[in-house]
Design a protein around this motif. Sequence first.
Motif, short mmCIF file in Angstrom:
data_model
loop_
_atom_site.label_atom_id
_atom_site.label_comp_id
_atom_site.label_asym_id
_atom_site.label_seq_id
_atom_site.Cartn_x
_atom_site.Cartn_y
_atom_site.Cartn_z
N LYS A 50 -102.26 17.13 -54.82
CA LYS A 50 -101.45 16.45 -53.79
C LYS A 50 -100.20 17.26 -53.45
O LYS A 50 -99.72 17.24 -52.32
CB LYS A 50 -101.08 15.04 -54.27
CG LYS A 50 -102.09 14.00 -53.85
CD LYS A 50 -101.45 12.66 -53.67
CE LYS A 50 -102.18 11.87 -52.60
NZ LYS A 50 -101.54 10.60 -52.32
N GLN A 51 -99.66 17.93 -54.49
CA GLN A 51 -98.47 18.76 -54.24
C GLN A 51 -98.86 19.92 -53.32
O GLN A 51 -98.12 20.26 -52.40
CB GLN A 51 -97.89 19.33 -55.54
CG GLN A 51 -98.04 18.49 -56.78
CD GLN A 51 -97.16 17.25 -56.74
OE1 GLN A 51 -96.42 17.06 -55.79
NE2 GLN A 51 -97.27 16.42 -57.74
N ALA A 75 -91.59 19.22 -60.91
CA ALA A 75 -90.91 20.26 -61.70
C ALA A 75 -89.64 20.76 -61.02
O ALA A 75 -88.87 21.49 -61.64
CB ALA A 75 -91.85 21.42 -61.95
N LEU A 76 -89.44 20.37 -59.75
CA LEU A 76 -88.26 20.86 -59.02
C LEU A 76 -87.17 19.80 -59.02
O LEU A 76 -87.44 18.61 -59.03
CB LEU A 76 -88.62 21.20 -57.58
CG LEU A 76 -89.75 22.20 -57.31
CD1 LEU A 76 -89.79 22.56 -55.82
CD2 LEU A 76 -89.55 23.47 -58.12
N LEU A 129 -92.16 17.45 -55.70
CA LEU A 129 -92.70 18.32 -56.76
C LEU A 129 -91.96 17.97 -58.05
O LEU A 129 -90.73 18.15 -58.13
CB LEU A 129 -92.51 19.78 -56.39
CG LEU A 129 -93.31 20.25 -55.18
CD1 LEU A 129 -92.92 21.65 -54.76
CD2 LEU A 129 -94.80 20.20 -55.45
N MET A 163 -91.21 31.33 -52.37
CA MET A 163 -92.11 30.32 -52.92
C MET A 163 -92.48 30.64 -54.39
O MET A 163 -93.09 29.83 -55.06
CB MET A 163 -93.39 30.26 -52.08
CG MET A 163 -93.16 29.83 -50.65
SD MET A 163 -92.46 28.19 -50.49
CE MET A 163 -93.88 27.16 -50.80
N THR A 177 -100.50 25.32 -38.60
CA THR A 177 -99.75 25.25 -39.87
C THR A 177 -98.33 25.75 -39.66
O THR A 177 -97.36 25.13 -40.11
CB THR A 177 -100.47 26.10 -40.95
OG1 THR A 177 -101.80 25.65 -41.07
CG2 THR A 177 -99.78 25.99 -42.29
N LYS A 183 -92.23 27.24 -61.38
CA LYS A 183 -91.74 25.95 -61.90
C LYS A 183 -92.88 24.92 -61.99
O LYS A 183 -92.91 24.11 -62.91
CB LYS A 183 -90.62 25.42 -61.01
CG LYS A 183 -89.26 26.02 -61.33
CD LYS A 183 -88.14 25.11 -60.90
CE LYS A 183 -86.91 25.33 -61.74
NZ LYS A 183 -85.87 24.35 -61.47
N MET A 184 -93.79 24.98 -61.01
CA MET A 184 -94.95 24.08 -61.06
C MET A 184 -95.77 24.37 -62.32
O MET A 184 -96.21 23.47 -63.02
CB MET A 184 -95.85 24.29 -59.83
CG MET A 184 -95.41 23.54 -58.59
SD MET A 184 -96.39 24.01 -57.16
CE MET A 184 -97.82 22.97 -57.41
N ALA A 235 -99.24 18.57 -49.93
CA ALA A 235 -97.94 18.33 -49.30
C ALA A 235 -97.36 19.65 -48.79
O ALA A 235 -96.84 19.72 -47.66
CB ALA A 235 -96.99 17.67 -50.29
N LEU A 236 -97.48 20.70 -49.61
CA LEU A 236 -96.97 22.01 -49.18
C LEU A 236 -97.72 22.48 -47.93
O LEU A 236 -97.12 23.03 -47.01
CB LEU A 236 -97.13 23.03 -50.31
CG LEU A 236 -96.22 22.85 -51.53
CD1 LEU A 236 -96.61 23.81 -52.64
CD2 LEU A 236 -94.76 23.05 -51.16
N LYS A 237 -99.03 22.24 -47.93
CA LYS A 237 -99.85 22.65 -46.78
C LYS A 237 -99.43 21.87 -45.53
O LYS A 237 -99.29 22.44 -44.45
CB LYS A 237 -101.32 22.37 -47.10
CG LYS A 237 -102.27 23.42 -46.59
CD LYS A 237 -103.64 23.24 -47.20
CE LYS A 237 -104.60 24.25 -46.64
NZ LYS A 237 -105.90 24.18 -47.25
N GLY A 267 -93.70 23.45 -65.43
CA GLY A 267 -93.21 22.07 -65.45
C GLY A 267 -94.13 21.14 -66.22
O GLY A 267 -93.68 20.22 -66.90
N ALA A 294 -97.00 25.33 -45.38
CA ALA A 294 -97.35 26.48 -46.22
C ALA A 294 -98.75 26.95 -45.85
O ALA A 294 -99.68 26.14 -45.81
CB ALA A 294 -97.30 26.08 -47.69
N PHE A 322 -90.66 31.01 -57.06
CA PHE A 322 -90.04 30.18 -58.10
C PHE A 322 -90.65 28.78 -58.13
O PHE A 322 -90.75 28.16 -59.18
CB PHE A 322 -88.50 30.19 -57.97
CG PHE A 322 -87.92 29.02 -57.23
CD1 PHE A 322 -87.87 29.01 -55.87
CD2 PHE A 322 -87.42 27.94 -57.93
CE1 PHE A 322 -87.33 27.96 -55.19
CE2 PHE A 322 -86.87 26.86 -57.27
CZ PHE A 322 -86.83 26.86 -55.88
N ILE A 323 -91.10 28.33 -56.96
CA ILE A 323 -91.76 27.01 -56.93
C ILE A 323 -93.06 27.09 -57.72
O ILE A 323 -93.37 26.22 -58.54
CB ILE A 323 -92.05 26.57 -55.47
CG1 ILE A 323 -90.73 26.35 -54.73
CG2 ILE A 323 -92.89 25.29 -55.44
CD1 ILE A 323 -90.88 25.95 -53.27
N ILE A 365 -90.54 27.54 -47.31
CA ILE A 365 -91.83 27.79 -46.64
C ILE A 365 -91.60 28.62 -45.38
O ILE A 365 -92.38 29.51 -45.05
CB ILE A 365 -92.55 26.46 -46.31
CG1 ILE A 365 -93.04 25.80 -47.60
CG2 ILE A 365 -93.70 26.68 -45.33
CD1 ILE A 365 -93.60 24.40 -47.42
#
Lengths: 386, 236
Positions: A294-295, B104-105, B102, A1, B85, A7-8, A298-300, A11, A304, A3-4, B117
């Motif tokens: 929101k991102q 940036a991806l 996302l 995670m 989760t 990048k976030m 979404a990950l949650k 970005g 995540a 690199f995400i 994840i």
Amino acid sequence: MNFIALKMLMGDRAKYIGIIIGLTFASLLITQQASVFVGLMTRTFGAISDLGQAEIWVMDPKVQFVDDVKPMKDTKLLNVRGIEGVQWAVPIFKGLLKARLENGNFQTCIVFGLDDATLMGGPPTMVEGRLEDLRRAEAVIVDVNGARGKLARPPTEPGGERRPLEIGDTLELNDHRAVVVGLCNVSRTFQSQPTIYTTYSRATQFAPRERRLLSFILVKAKPGEDPEQVRERIQKETGLLALTSAEFKWTTVKYFMKYTGIPINFGIAVLLGFLVGTAIAGQTFYNFTLDNIKQFGALKAMGASNMTLLRMILLQALTAGGIGYGLGVGLASLFGRAVRGSELAFRMMPQILLISAGAVLFICMLSALFSIRKVMKLEPAIVFKS
Amino acid sequence: MHTEQTMAVSCRGVTKVYTSGGTKTHALRGVDLDVYPSELLMLVGPSGCGKTTLISVIAGILDQDEGEALVFGRNFKQMSQRQKTAWRGVHVGFVFQAFNLLPALTARENIAVPLLILGEPKRRALERAQAVLEKVDLGGRGDSLPSQLSGGQQQRVAIGRALVHGPRLIVCDEPTSSLDHETGKTVIELLKRTAVGPDRALVIVTHDPRIFGYADRIARMDDGRITRIETQALPQ
């Protein structure tokens, strides 16, 4: 995670640059102002550093710092020489004398009078001429910065450049003729006045007539003797104040810290850098998190865990902190390089780098804390809200 | 015959009340609903009828106040937040109205997110994401950022992201509402083709009547209740 997370962070260019600028600014201001402060404080004891051969400085008990000269009787030198454990003890005259320049102006100079026999306590490095030349009649050695600056002679033609003082040139010190026999390098002093070296006996002739002219006694302990014990013995047996070089430096610094507004002024500048950095970086980082809420939601929703998101935010904060700190310290170093050898004091110590790193880390953690709090409390169901 | 344990989703008396400034809003009023494995069920109804709240409960991202919601036999009420989760990460795929990619991806990286994840190594995750990109007909756009893709292409990436880790339940919130008719049709066909399968259920919240024909069953909601269930073609 990881690199995400990175990048976030990178970005969103505008916010990323905003965070980096905030942290760079904080790091630069904290490092640069603290380095100037330490540089200035170092200058206060420049004379002690230059007279490095001495282990112990002996002086009147009322002396508060190196420029606070309270002359002693010449006989005190003999008292000190007679104390057990003393290898040698030499007299030093230190005073502020007025030099009359060719153009008729006066310039106050720091004059050191060295022991006639040994010339102990001379300048750390000679640029031109030899220390022994001080034994010639009316001889003085001048520091190069003074010779090129405040003591420089007037130009030969109107509009021309001032000419540096050279070997063979003469000065008038308190109505006494002095001949330049050498140029030397010395540490810059707090007042940035030119430094002049001569012999002790000649210095006392240059100085206004007073009953007491002995400023300091420089002492070296015998080999095998503990300088600390010798210092205590001198103090006990003569009633004078005896300090090791390190102690005298600290005494001088503490005086300036206590009785001048310098630490407060620099402290305010450092605090401002810290606060502005915290405000810019903290606010921008928090906004960055809000924009990405929101991102994160979404990950949650996608599984995540809070711990994963916490690690992502910490990584983002630490990365921004690392880059901002590096840029800030780099810019402060460039500043230090640019002002090297100039009137501006600058001394970047490892401790300053650590303090600056700690401050930037604190800003990052504080910024991250608010963001983490927001993300931890985030309901993943937010992702279905349009 | 399916039981609660073999059913994809089984809701019994699910109630959810939102409280805001002393005002109570009953979003769900004792909902009973079953979703069968390999079924495409659409939840339809007017805005504010509780559709989104219901799929949030079904997907395990919102806790109901009363009643039971079992998903493939698992009762969320008996699971800690952490367990829920982790369970979602493995068993649920999401497709959102606003895509929620996302920015940036790249498309490939976005699809790989659920795998990352779950702890899959990045390289392997990106390889699997590429395979899914081919499946959603975006094989050549793996390096594109969401901003470089059309709305339909972004939704296809989102579908890829929902499928990549092989979840058993896929929930979609208005997947076609921000797309034009043709693109919406392409997306729902893609969903039907790729997301429906044995031992996997698909629940779509929509009020887009153009896509009703693709559902196996349609559950109509109003005022927090299921008012009618229309069967178009029961799964085997």
